[in-house]
Design a protein around this motif. Structure first.
Motif, short mmCIF file in Angstrom:
data_model
loop_
_atom_site.label_atom_id
_atom_site.label_comp_id
_atom_site.label_asym_id
_atom_site.label_seq_id
_atom_site.Cartn_x
_atom_site.Cartn_y
_atom_site.Cartn_z
N GLN A 100 2.24 -17.02 2.08
CA GLN A 100 1.89 -16.67 0.70
C GLN A 100 1.50 -15.20 0.63
OE1 GLN A 100 -1.78 -18.03 -1.78
NE2 GLN A 100 -0.20 -19.59 -2.10
N ILE A 101 2.09 -14.51 -0.34
CA ILE A 101 1.82 -13.09 -0.55
C ILE A 101 1.13 -12.92 -1.89
CG2 ILE A 101 2.82 -10.78 -0.72
CD1 ILE A 101 5.20 -11.79 0.85
N ILE A 102 -0.09 -12.40 -1.86
CA ILE A 102 -0.86 -12.20 -3.07
C ILE A 102 -0.46 -10.87 -3.72
CG2 ILE A 102 -3.18 -12.05 -4.07
CD1 ILE A 102 -2.53 -14.75 -2.85
N VAL A 103 -0.32 -10.89 -5.04
CA VAL A 103 0.06 -9.69 -5.78
C VAL A 103 -1.16 -8.78 -5.94
CG1 VAL A 103 0.82 -8.84 -8.04
CG2 VAL A 103 1.94 -10.82 -6.99
N ASN A 104 -0.94 -7.49 -5.77
CA ASN A 104 -1.97 -6.49 -6.03
C ASN A 104 -2.16 -6.35 -7.54
OD1 ASN A 104 -3.51 -4.18 -6.37
ND2 ASN A 104 -2.52 -3.06 -4.72
N TYR A 105 -3.34 -6.73 -8.04
CA TYR A 105 -3.56 -6.73 -9.48
C TYR A 105 -3.47 -5.35 -10.11
CZ TYR A 105 -5.03 -11.64 -9.53
OH TYR A 105 -5.05 -13.00 -9.44
N SER A 106 -3.80 -4.31 -9.35
CA SER A 106 -3.83 -2.97 -9.92
C SER A 106 -2.45 -2.47 -10.32
CB SER A 106 -4.48 -2.00 -8.94
OG SER A 106 -3.72 -1.91 -7.74
N ASN A 107 -1.42 -2.83 -9.54
CA ASN A 107 -0.07 -2.35 -9.88
C ASN A 107 0.98 -3.46 -9.93
OD1 ASN A 107 0.30 -2.97 -7.16
ND2 ASN A 107 0.27 -0.84 -6.50
N GLY A 108 0.57 -4.71 -9.67
CA GLY A 108 1.49 -5.84 -9.81
C GLY A 108 2.47 -6.00 -8.68
N THR A 109 2.31 -5.27 -7.58
CA THR A 109 3.29 -5.32 -6.49
C THR A 109 2.83 -6.27 -5.38
OG1 THR A 109 2.28 -3.46 -5.32
CG2 THR A 109 4.00 -2.96 -6.94
N ALA A 110 3.81 -6.79 -4.68
CA ALA A 110 3.58 -7.56 -3.46
C ALA A 110 4.18 -6.77 -2.31
CB ALA A 110 4.20 -8.94 -3.57
N LYS A 111 3.60 -6.90 -1.12
CA LYS A 111 4.03 -6.06 0.01
C LYS A 111 4.40 -6.91 1.21
CE LYS A 111 1.81 -2.27 0.87
NZ LYS A 111 0.78 -1.28 1.33
N LEU A 112 5.52 -6.52 1.84
CA LEU A 112 5.96 -7.11 3.10
C LEU A 112 5.89 -6.05 4.18
CD1 LEU A 112 9.14 -9.03 1.87
CD2 LEU A 112 7.00 -10.07 2.62
N VAL A 113 5.40 -6.42 5.35
CA VAL A 113 5.31 -5.48 6.47
C VAL A 113 5.92 -6.13 7.70
CG1 VAL A 113 3.80 -4.09 7.91
CG2 VAL A 113 3.19 -4.49 5.53
N TYR A 114 7.04 -5.56 8.17
CA TYR A 114 7.69 -6.03 9.39
C TYR A 114 8.09 -4.84 10.24
CZ TYR A 114 7.96 -10.80 7.63
OH TYR A 114 7.64 -12.05 7.16
N SER A 115 8.06 -5.02 11.54
CA SER A 115 8.37 -3.92 12.45
C SER A 115 9.87 -3.75 12.67
CB SER A 115 7.69 -4.15 13.81
OG SER A 115 8.12 -5.39 14.38
N ASN A 116 10.64 -4.75 12.29
CA ASN A 116 12.09 -4.66 12.49
C ASN A 116 12.78 -4.31 11.18
OD1 ASN A 116 11.20 -7.08 11.56
ND2 ASN A 116 12.76 -8.31 12.56
N SER A 117 13.99 -3.78 11.29
CA SER A 117 14.76 -3.40 10.11
C SER A 117 15.97 -4.33 9.98
CB SER A 117 15.22 -1.95 10.22
OG SER A 117 16.08 -1.79 11.33
N ASN A 118 16.75 -4.09 8.93
CA ASN A 118 17.96 -4.88 8.69
C ASN A 118 17.67 -6.38 8.66
OD1 ASN A 118 19.63 -2.59 8.57
ND2 ASN A 118 19.90 -2.58 10.78
#
Length: 249
Positions: A100-118
């Motif tokens: 579950q990813i909680i939305v940042n209330y200040s700007n409405g965005t959700a963030k994903l952080v992964y070390s791999n690409s593609n």
């Protein structure tokens, strides 16, 4: 001129509106602030994310019984469940689970952080529509998205038109990342423009015109004051400034 701005609140609060021109505050005529509001669908405050999956395999359309989720059709009958896992070749342990990813209330965005690409993944959320109407919708940071009441697959990053009835809808986002680091995404709605009425140009022009005479008078008075101040300064520097008649020289 008439300027319009749209602010989309994501929580209950009080807004204070002001007009600043060259760092000077104006809160009277001829500047008029006219606030109108319109009910719009509520975007998800949290997302259920599954991934990351191999982008290369999905782009090559390699299909097998136990391959990762690659298409919107694969998600239609799936309900996010923390106990459910799916195989993924780009994760060391070989499988991924819902998070579950909680939305940042200040700007409405959700963030994903992964070390791999593609990689690619899926985010599922719920839209709450309070009023049946036609709306603009845009989802940024995503490749494509789909609302479950329609077969239309929208492209991310641009405004699209959608007709919604009052109720709740499932929205599915396809997230594709080809770079390392953070990946932010969000969705937002706007009402169709003709649903919001702002003060017309004529109304603002009339107010400005009524104020114009007073403004011109103030400018004239200010110019006179400037001349008086200049005269006083010259007198202080050069002495009395007056003309001596020829017969008195």
């Amino acid at each position: 001129a008439t300027y319009q701005a749209c602010y989309i609140p994501r929580e209950v609060g009080v807004l204070h509106l002001s007009i600043f021109i060259q760092n000077q505050l104006y809160n009277n005529e001829p500047y008029l602030i006219d606030v109108k509001s319109e009910t719009i669908p509520l975007v998800p405050l949290y997302w259920s994310f599954i991934g990351p999956f191999s982008l290369v395999q999905c782009e090559n359309l390699i299909k097998s019984q136990d391959l990762e989720l690659c298409n919107f059709e694969d998600l239609e009958s799936i309900t996010p469940n923390p106990a459910t896992t799916f195989p993924s070749d780009i994760i060391k342990r070989g499988y991924v689970e819902w998070k579950q990813i909680i939305v940042n209330y200040s700007n409405g965005t959700a963030k994903l952080v992964y070390s791999n690409s593609n990689y690619m993944g899926w985010a599922i959320g719920e839209i709450n529509c309070f009023k049946s109407n036609e709306y603009y919708i845009k989802c940024n940071g995503v490749d494509e998205y789909k609302i479950n009441h329609s077969n239309t697959i929208f492209t991310g990053g641009s405004w699209q038109t959608v007709q919604l009835n009052k109720g709740k809808y499932k929205i599915t986002l396809k997230i594709v990342s080809k770079q390392y680091g953070d990946n932010e995404f969000y969705c937002e709605f706007l009402p169709i423009s003709n649903q919001i009425t702002f003060s017309s140009y004529d109304q603002l022009f009339k107010k400005s015109d009524q104020h114009g005479t007073l403004s011109n008078n103030i400018q004239s008075l200010f110019s006179i004051i400037q001349l008086i101040v200049l005269y006083k300064c010259l007198v202080a520097i050069l002495g009395p400034l007056y003309i001596i008649p020829r017969n008195q020289r």
